[in-house]
Write a protein that holds these residues in place. Structure first.
Motif, PDB file in Angstrom:
ATOM      1  N   ILE A  52      23.807 -61.933 -17.287  1.00 42.44           N
ATOM      2  CA  ILE A  52      25.184 -62.179 -17.731  1.00 42.44           C
ATOM      3  C   ILE A  52      26.064 -60.964 -17.448  1.00 42.44           C
ATOM      4  N   GLU A  53      25.528 -59.776 -17.700  1.00 40.42           N
ATOM      5  CA  GLU A  53      26.294 -58.552 -17.442  1.00 40.42           C
ATOM      6  C   GLU A  53      26.700 -58.454 -15.974  1.00 40.42           C
ATOM      7  N   ARG A  54      25.797 -58.865 -15.081  1.00 38.35           N
ATOM      8  CA  ARG A  54      26.099 -58.765 -13.648  1.00 38.35           C
ATOM      9  C   ARG A  54      27.134 -59.795 -13.205  1.00 38.35           C
ATOM     10  N   VAL A  55      26.949 -61.048 -13.576  1.00 35.14           N
ATOM     11  CA  VAL A  55      27.878 -62.076 -13.092  1.00 35.14           C
ATOM     12  C   VAL A  55      29.245 -61.966 -13.757  1.00 35.14           C
ATOM     13  N   THR A  56      29.300 -61.330 -14.943  1.00 33.31           N
ATOM     14  CA  THR A  56      30.582 -61.176 -15.629  1.00 33.31           C
ATOM     15  C   THR A  56      31.551 -60.300 -14.846  1.00 33.31           C
ATOM     16  N   ILE A  57      31.011 -59.430 -14.012  1.00 33.84           N
ATOM     17  CA  ILE A  57      31.871 -58.539 -13.215  1.00 33.84           C
ATOM     18  C   ILE A  57      32.875 -59.342 -12.395  1.00 33.84           C
ATOM     19  N   LEU A  58      32.480 -60.524 -11.949  1.00 36.27           N
ATOM     20  CA  LEU A  58      33.370 -61.350 -11.130  1.00 36.27           C
ATOM     21  C   LEU A  58      33.923 -62.554 -11.898  1.00 36.27           C
TER      22      LEU A  58
ATOM     23  N   LEU B 114      17.673 -71.308 -15.306  1.00 41.26           N
ATOM     24  CA  LEU B 114      19.031 -71.264 -15.836  1.00 41.26           C
ATOM     25  C   LEU B 114      19.875 -70.554 -14.786  1.00 41.26           C
ATOM     26  N   GLU B 115      20.789 -71.301 -14.174  1.00 39.46           N
ATOM     27  CA  GLU B 115      21.629 -70.739 -13.113  1.00 39.46           C
ATOM     28  C   GLU B 115      22.968 -70.297 -13.698  1.00 39.46           C
ATOM     29  N   LEU B 116      23.364 -69.068 -13.403  1.00 40.74           N
ATOM     30  CA  LEU B 116      24.622 -68.510 -13.889  1.00 40.74           C
ATOM     31  C   LEU B 116      25.569 -68.317 -12.709  1.00 40.74           C
ATOM     32  N   THR B 117      26.805 -68.774 -12.884  1.00 38.92           N
ATOM     33  CA  THR B 117      27.786 -68.669 -11.801  1.00 38.92           C
ATOM     34  C   THR B 117      29.121 -68.198 -12.352  1.00 38.92           C
ATOM     35  N   SER B 118      29.750 -67.283 -11.630  1.00 38.97           N
ATOM     36  CA  SER B 118      31.114 -66.867 -11.961  1.00 38.97           C
ATOM     37  C   SER B 118      31.891 -66.754 -10.656  1.00 38.97           C
ATOM     38  N   ARG B 119      33.207 -66.901 -10.757  1.00 33.17           N
ATOM     39  CA  ARG B 119      34.015 -66.818  -9.543  1.00 33.17           C
ATOM     40  C   ARG B 119      35.416 -66.347  -9.876  1.00 33.17           C
ATOM     41  N   SER B 120      36.024 -65.714  -8.892  1.00 35.19           N
ATOM     42  CA  SER B 120      37.400 -65.253  -9.008  1.00 35.19           C
ATOM     43  C   SER B 120      38.077 -65.471  -7.671  1.00 35.19           C
ATOM     44  N   ALA B 121      39.262 -66.058  -7.696  1.00 39.23           N
ATOM     45  CA  ALA B 121      39.990 -66.327  -6.460  1.00 39.23           C
ATOM     46  C   ALA B 121      40.292 -65.045  -5.697  1.00 39.23           C
TER      47      ALA B 121
ATOM     48  N   ARG C 250      38.569 -61.890  -6.256  1.00 44.04           N
ATOM     49  CA  ARG C 250      37.467 -60.939  -6.093  1.00 44.04           C
ATOM     50  C   ARG C 250      36.218 -61.510  -5.451  1.00 44.04           C
ATOM     51  N   GLY C 251      35.992 -62.802  -5.562  1.00 40.44           N
ATOM     52  CA  GLY C 251      34.800 -63.406  -4.993  1.00 40.44           C
ATOM     53  C   GLY C 251      34.019 -64.187  -6.025  1.00 40.44           C
ATOM     54  N   HIS C 252      32.716 -64.333  -5.798  1.00 38.78           N
ATOM     55  CA  HIS C 252      31.908 -65.079  -6.750  1.00 38.78           C
ATOM     56  C   HIS C 252      30.510 -64.482  -6.834  1.00 38.78           C
ATOM     57  N   ALA C 253      29.790 -64.855  -7.905  1.00 41.27           N
ATOM     58  CA  ALA C 253      28.426 -64.366  -8.113  1.00 41.27           C
ATOM     59  C   ALA C 253      27.573 -65.493  -8.663  1.00 41.27           C
ATOM     60  N   ARG C 254      26.290 -65.460  -8.312  1.00 42.92           N
ATOM     61  CA  ARG C 254      25.348 -66.466  -8.810  1.00 42.92           C
ATOM     62  C   ARG C 254      24.005 -65.795  -9.040  1.00 42.92           C
ATOM     63  N   GLU C 255      23.350 -66.147 -10.130  1.00 41.47           N
ATOM     64  CA  GLU C 255      22.032 -65.587 -10.424  1.00 41.47           C
ATOM     65  C   GLU C 255      21.208 -66.628 -11.168  1.00 41.47           C
ATOM     66  N   GLU C 256      19.902 -66.623 -10.896  1.00 37.61           N
ATOM     67  CA  GLU C 256      18.990 -67.544 -11.565  1.00 37.61           C
ATOM     68  C   GLU C 256      18.064 -66.777 -12.498  1.00 37.61           C
ATOM     69  N   VAL C 257      17.902 -67.319 -13.687  1.00 37.72           N
ATOM     70  CA  VAL C 257      16.998 -66.742 -14.679  1.00 37.72           C
ATOM     71  C   VAL C 257      15.919 -67.778 -14.980  1.00 37.72           C
ATOM     72  N   PRO C 258      14.647 -67.439 -14.786  1.00 35.08           N
ATOM     73  CA  PRO C 258      13.584 -68.423 -15.051  1.00 35.08           C
ATOM     74  C   PRO C 258      13.503 -68.769 -16.534  1.00 35.08           C
ATOM     75  N   LEU C 259      13.186 -70.019 -16.821  1.00 39.03           N
ATOM     76  CA  LEU C 259      13.066 -70.484 -18.195  1.00 39.03           C
ATOM     77  C   LEU C 259      11.618 -70.410 -18.654  1.00 39.03           C
TER      78      LEU C 259
END
Length: 370
Positions: free
Chosen positions: A269-275, A292-299, A301-310
């Motif tokens: 969460i800390e990493r994807v929050t940057i974007l 659990l796939e985490l996605t963030s995006r900014s028009a 700055r770009g976007h970020a995606r990361e997967e966390v195993p459950l």
């Protein structure tokens, strides 16, 4: 009045008292700390009508008496004094100012008449409830973050509710968008039920040692609560009225239930929050089999995606957008847990996080087009 106090004893006490005394207090005397010297000890008090702190320290009292000195100025001066015995004495003829001496250092502070300082709440005749410092600190740190920072329309949401219910002590806080609830099993029935200002509890945790398991006395009147231990008394003015019925916002049915390693989710969460875009720090959580796939995006700055195993998963694939800052606050409040359970409400309006002690943290969803 004249008293002699060791700098190492006076400095930490004044630092705490200065946090209570408000520079914008309605009366100038409330910007000060009341000093009362008698019978081999000095009592120091600060009060702003919402929160009060009284501390008693050992001292050599030459002449008993009292004075009110500006808290923040006095604390700053003492903090910078050399170690040694601080000689505090009021100055004749009016005794509304005081001299401060340590070795070759001399200063004088203008003060106020102690008769103008308001009386602290009277808790005489009230039977206390006994808690351990560790129990109280753990509860406050687990729920306090969810209390509203400011809510003029519903000021009670700026407080933390505590009450005894069926063998457990319930602690709860909500700002309307998130909620935290902690249940602690207690050995005896307790007559306690009130909503305490978050500010008072924050100061309490700063004064207490979380590893200190000594008993703490809790006194509750109609208007105030007082926490007493050793030679310290901290008061908080209670919010009046009933705390909101939060049971109505707790989801009953869930589309998906999963368990994840708490620290791994926090780092992701800390990493994807940057974007994450906008002030809500929106992050999309996509719960699916095993991941659990985490996605963030900014028009911009770009976007970020990361997967966390459950660790565990059951239910259906589901997406929900949450304020990443709220998720991080939840992870921090449950830092003693290795794993967290996340349940996504059937209506996708909220996500419920539970730690290994079954404390719950509810976060409202952010409506998006995803």
């Amino acid at each position: 009045m004249r008293c002699l106090i060791e700098q190492q004893v006076l400095e930490p006490a004044l630092s705490a008292l200065a946090r209570i005394a408000q520079t914008r207090a309605p009366a100038a005397v409330l910007q000060g700390v009341l000093i009362e010297a008698e019978r081999g000890q000095v009592t120091l008090s600060a009060y702003d009508y919402d929160v009060a702190l009284r501390m008693t320290v050992e001292a050599s009292v030459v002449d008993p008496g009292g004075v009110v000195l500006p808290a923040k100025l006095f604390a700053e001066l003492v903090r910078r004094l050399p170690k040694g015995t601080v000689d505090v004495a009021t100055i004749a003829p009016h005794h509304l100012s005081a001299s401060i001496d340590v070795g070759t250092t001399h200063a004088e502070l203008h003060g106020f008449d102690p008769e103008e300082f308001p009386e602290l709440p009277d808790m005489k005749g009230i039977a206390p409830v006994e808690l351990s410092a560790k129990t109280l600190v753990e509860a406050v740190e687990s729920v306090g973050y969810a209390a509203a920072k400011e809510n003029a329309a519903r000021p009670i949401l700026e407080g933390v509710y505590v009450g005894y219910e069926g063998g457990k002590l319930i602690w709860m806080a909500t700002d309307g968008l998130r909620l935290a609830r902690v249940s602690q099993t207690v050995e005896r029935e307790m007559s306690i039920r009130c909503t305490i200002p978050r500010r008072a509890l924050t100061e309490l945790t700063r004064l207490l040692d979380a590893d200190h398991d000594a008993p703490l006395q809790v006194y509750q009147s109609a208007s105030y609560v007082m926490f007493a231990w050793d030679n310290v008394q901290l008061f908080g003015r209670l919010y009046q009225g009933e705390y909101p019925d939060t049971s109505r916002v707790m989801p009953r049915e869930f589309a998906a239930v999963c368990r994840v390693e708490r620290r791994r989710l926090e780092e992701a969460i800390e990493r994807v929050t940057i974007l994450a875009e906008n002030e809500r720090h929106t992050v999309l959580l996509y719960v699916k089999d095993g991941v659990l796939e985490l996605t963030s995006r900014s028009a911009e700055r770009g976007h970020a995606r990361e997967e966390v195993p459950l660790v565990e998963f059951k239910g259906e694939e589901v997406k929900i957008s949450l304020n990443a800052r709220y998720v991080l606050d939840t992870m921090s409040a449950a830092e003693s847990s290795k794993t967290m359970q996340m349940q996504v409400a059937r209506d996708r309006r909220s996500a419920l996080f539970s730690d290994e002690s079954d404390n719950v943290h509810l976060i409202s969803a952010i409506l998006t087009r995803d």
